[in-house]
Design an enzyme around this catalytic site. Structure first.
Site, mmCIF file in Angstrom:
data_model
loop_
_atom_site.group_PDB
_atom_site.id
_atom_site.type_symbol
_atom_site.label_atom_id
_atom_site.label_comp_id
_atom_site.label_asym_id
_atom_site.label_seq_id
_atom_site.Cartn_x
_atom_site.Cartn_y
_atom_site.Cartn_z
ATOM 1 N N ARG A 193 0.835 -1.226 0.177
ATOM 2 C CA ARG A 193 0.012 0.036 -0.055
ATOM 3 C C ARG A 193 0.900 1.222 -0.122
ATOM 4 N NH1 ARG A 193 -5.019 -1.972 1.065
ATOM 5 N NH2 ARG A 193 -5.103 -3.742 2.586
ATOM 6 N N ARG A 209 -4.334 -6.971 18.652
ATOM 7 C CA ARG A 209 -5.274 -5.866 18.355
ATOM 8 C C ARG A 209 -6.666 -6.394 17.924
ATOM 9 N NH1 ARG A 209 -3.969 -3.457 13.414
ATOM 10 N NH2 ARG A 209 -5.987 -4.327 12.551
ATOM 11 N N ARG A 231 -6.253 -5.042 -1.230
ATOM 12 C CA ARG A 231 -7.610 -4.930 -0.914
ATOM 13 C C ARG A 231 -7.810 -3.102 -0.901
ATOM 14 N NH1 ARG A 231 -10.324 -8.560 2.673
ATOM 15 N NH2 ARG A 231 -10.445 -10.052 0.848
ATOM 16 N N HIS A 266 3.097 -9.403 0.699
ATOM 17 C CA HIS A 266 2.536 -8.650 1.770
ATOM 18 C C HIS A 266 3.846 -8.240 2.343
ATOM 19 C CE1 HIS A 266 0.828 -7.781 5.812
ATOM 20 N NE2 HIS A 266 0.004 -7.113 4.829
#
Length: 705
Positions: free
Chosen positions: A377, A566, A407, A437
């Site tokens: 990203r 988290r 995504r 990733h």
């Protein structure tokens, strides 16, 4: 032995509990009021994505008769039923909290009202605003035999209106129309007030419905209903048949815009007949309706929470500081510093600029031959993209793996990839069947003593915007073993190569799962020998059944395990004989906890790792991920201290009970927020070379030996 469904929580219900923790921040009065409003907007945006992806996928399973059980032994239908019950409660909670926050804002002069409650003078102003700003943009859409029900895009808000015209015999002829609520206009409109210290607002949809007769001259308004549709937004990419991955992703993006409807939100109770028309048109049922006690789509409060002039209602500004390990070295190049020693950087407490400078300096360094990087990203105005383009312009070999299947970032990544390609960079558009990733950059430089490789490895994306609000960390090194592994890694993802033998890298889907299992097994063996086994694992999500079963095995042998997760956690702590040595806590605060850090006691010879991967099946099986060992003693001590600090948090932590609910931890030793302490440490850095956070935190709590 540890596979019983009673040992596991459902993934989706666990995620909804996470979103509930986000919502609870809106009621935490230690948060400034506008930030509490922002948490409500975050929770709303999270829920939108949950329906677009997770609920949409389960609906497909249920509709196609696919019976597939999760670790908690729930099939799609059972999950959808449980999700609906949980979301209905969650949404009710969300709007109860919203009304509370809006009421508290009134004490600061912020008032939300309706057009009909305005005085005559203000109504005149609003009428002019409507005619000049709103009326030209809104296009009413008739619904009849000649005008089929229009396609309504994902997350657009609309009013369905029943209008009538009185016939000559006195009867009424009814018609149906749709009034779109334009997303290009401000949802929250400030209207003039007579008091300087007061701010009065109305909602766009209320203005449109108040003046709705202007769109239907000669007709009256019988009734109307405001609604919002959520659609399936998951990409369907047939990678096995795709001859061009980029073209297939672009085609899938076009299909996404017309995905099946999965949810309808209605303001208030909604007119039954009008709701029925909408449901039939979008092929949904009454069970897919969420009636909202307020105005739809809390995402509008993102912008509103930035209302100018009220900084005391927001967090105090925090500017990331230069990395503590670079203090006193401002005049040196990043590459020169890395050649002397490894550098650890902790974002957002320490600036992401150092990463951008790393690429920028390499781009103009005449001795740099090549730059290789993975991008998952990246922001649209990324300095890193600009630096890579400059590097290519300067004749350097630039190779970028741009993951076009990230995504909701697919379109931006395609645009960035084409910019890079146009500049002469070699761009790889992801790998067939896998998402890349991992977060890695390698700079290859010719030096007097030969070729040297400089490597940056991190837990977070190369995105300067999210680096200011996500907690992440990374290291810079020119260690030969890491450099050799980096070369092998890029060769593996850019060409045809059998998996190499790695010096340091642990790579998914090749050997990451196996290495995690082996590390846990080492702690089990230590416990069997009467030594202390101890694991600390910090990640975003934990739901891989095989890894969880191994953690249960470790706990059953007495290994102490502290998990900092988290979001999703399907592991159930506190089961006698199974997980009674496991604690699970979640930190939800100002910054989104994003780094993945892992500690294994290893019989006193601590092993510490950072990684791009959560312990989820998709990360371990379907993504290219990296986990790397931290070997510098300074950095190991610093990371261990950071983990201990999170375990000591009493203000922003939530500790999981055996039933899956969460509670705040005891603050007997005093209130402590890990994020606040890390900000304070960054703000009060001493001008001292090699200073580490651990020096500042040692007195604050008992360090675990």
């Amino acid at each position: 032995m540890f596979t019983s469904p009673k040992y596991y929580f459902n993934r989706e219900l666990s995620w909804l509990k996470f979103n509930q923790r986000v919502l609870l921040e809106s009621m935490d009065t230690t948060n400034p009021l506008m930030e509490r409003l922002r948490f409500l907007a975050i929770a709303g945006a999270n829920l939108d994505e949950f329906f677009m992806i997770r609920v949409a996928g389960l609906r497909h399973q249920a509709m196609n008769g696919i019976v597939k059980y999760d670790a908690a032994h729930m099939d799609a239908k059972a999950q959808l039923k449980a999700i609906d019950e949980s979301v209905q409660r969650l949404v009710s909670m969300q709007y109860t909290y919203l009304h509370t926050v809006l009421e508290e804002l009134e004490s600061y002069g912020f008032y939300f009202t309706t057009p009909d409650a305005l005085d005559v003078e203000t109504k005149t102003w609003l009428r002019h605003y409507f005619e000049e700003q709103v009326y030209p943009v809104v296009t009413p859409l008739a619904v009849d035999s000649g005008h089929p029900f229009p396609f309504l895009a994902n997350h657009t808000m609309n009013a369905i209106v029943r209008i009538f015209q009185v016939q000559s015999d006195g009867t009424k002829e009814y018609k149906i129309a749709i009034l779109p609520i334009p997303s290009v206009l401000d949802r929250i409109i400030e209207v003039p007030t007579k008091h300087n210290k007061e701010h009065c607002f109305v909602y766009l949809e209320d203005v449109i419905t108040y003046y709705a007769t202007q769109f239907f001259q000669g007709y009256g308004i019988e009734e109307y209903m405001i609604f919002r549709i959520t659609r399936d937004a998951d990409l369907e990419i047939d990678e096995a048949e795709a001859t061009d991955l980029l073209t297939e992703v672009e085609a899938s993006l076009r299909r996404r815009r017309r995905g099946d409807a999965v949810r309808i939100e209605v303001a208030g109770m909604g007119a039954k007949d009008l709701l029925g028309i909408v449901l039939r048109s979008v092929e949904l049922e009454e069970k897919d309706v969420y009636r909202i006690d307020g105005h739809l789509d809390c995402r509008m409060y993102f912008d509103f929470s930035n209302y100018p002039g009220y900084d005391d209602l927001r967090y105090k500004p925090f500017e990331p500081k230069p990395p503590s390990e670079l203090i006193g070295c401002e005049e040196d190049s990043i590459l020169d510093i890395i050649r002397k020693r490894d550098i650890f950087v902790h974002h957002p407490f320490e600036s992401f600029n150092v990463v951008e400078q790393f690429v920028a300096q390499a781009a103009i360094d005449p001795n740099v031959l090549a730059i290789k990087q993975t991008l998952y990203r990246v922001s649209g105005d990324s300095p890193i993209i600009s630096a890579l383009i400059k590097a290519a312009d300067n004749g350097k070999q630039v190779t970028v793996l741009m993951e076009v299947k990230a995504r909701f970032d697919e379109e931006n990544n395609i645009i960035m990839a084409r910019r890079l390609e146009k500049a002469g960079c070699h761009v790889i558009y992801g790998l067939k069947g896998l998402k890349t990733h991992s977060k890695i950059t390698m700079v290859v430089r010719r030096e007097e003593d030969g070729i040297r490789r400089y490597v940056h490895l991190a837990t977070g994306n190369y995105n300067g915007k999210t680096a200011r609000i996500y907690t992440d960390c990374g290291i810079f090194t020119c260690n030969d073993e890491y450099g050799a592994d980096a070369s092998r890694f890029f060769n593996l993802i850019s060409g045809y190569s059998d998996p190499p033998i790695w010096n340091k890298f642990i790579v998914a889907p090749l050997n990451l799962r196996e290495r995690i299992m082996a590390l846990i097994e080492e702690e089990i063996e230590a416990a069997k020998c009467g030594e202390e086994g101890y694991i600390i694992a910090k990640m975003n999500s934990l739901l891989d059944k095989r890894v969880i079963a191994k953690l249960y095995e470790a706990s059953s042998h007495g290994v102490k395990i502290d998990l900092i997760v988290r979001g999703i956690c399907t592991l159930r702590p506190g089961i006698p004989g199974v997980s009674d040595h496991i604690t699970v806590r979640s930190i939800v605060g100002r910054f989104l906890e994003h780094h993945r850090l892992f500690y294994f006691r290893n019989r006193g010879n601590d092993k510490i790792f950072l990684s791009s991967a959560d312990w989820m099946p998709r990360n371990l099986n379907e993504r290219v991920e990296l986990m790397i060992p931290i070997e510098d003693k300074r950095h190991k001590a610093r990371i261990k201290c950071i983990l201990d600090l999170y375990l000591a948090d009493t203000l922003k932590a939530h500790v999981m009970r055996a039933d899956g609910s969460y509670k705040r931890p005891s603050d007997e030793e005093g209130p402590l927020s890990a994020q606040e302490e890390l900000m304070e440490a960054a703000n009060t850095q001493e001008i001292k070379e090699h200073m580490t956070v651990i020096e500042r935190f040692k007195p604050m709590f008992k360090m675990k030996e």
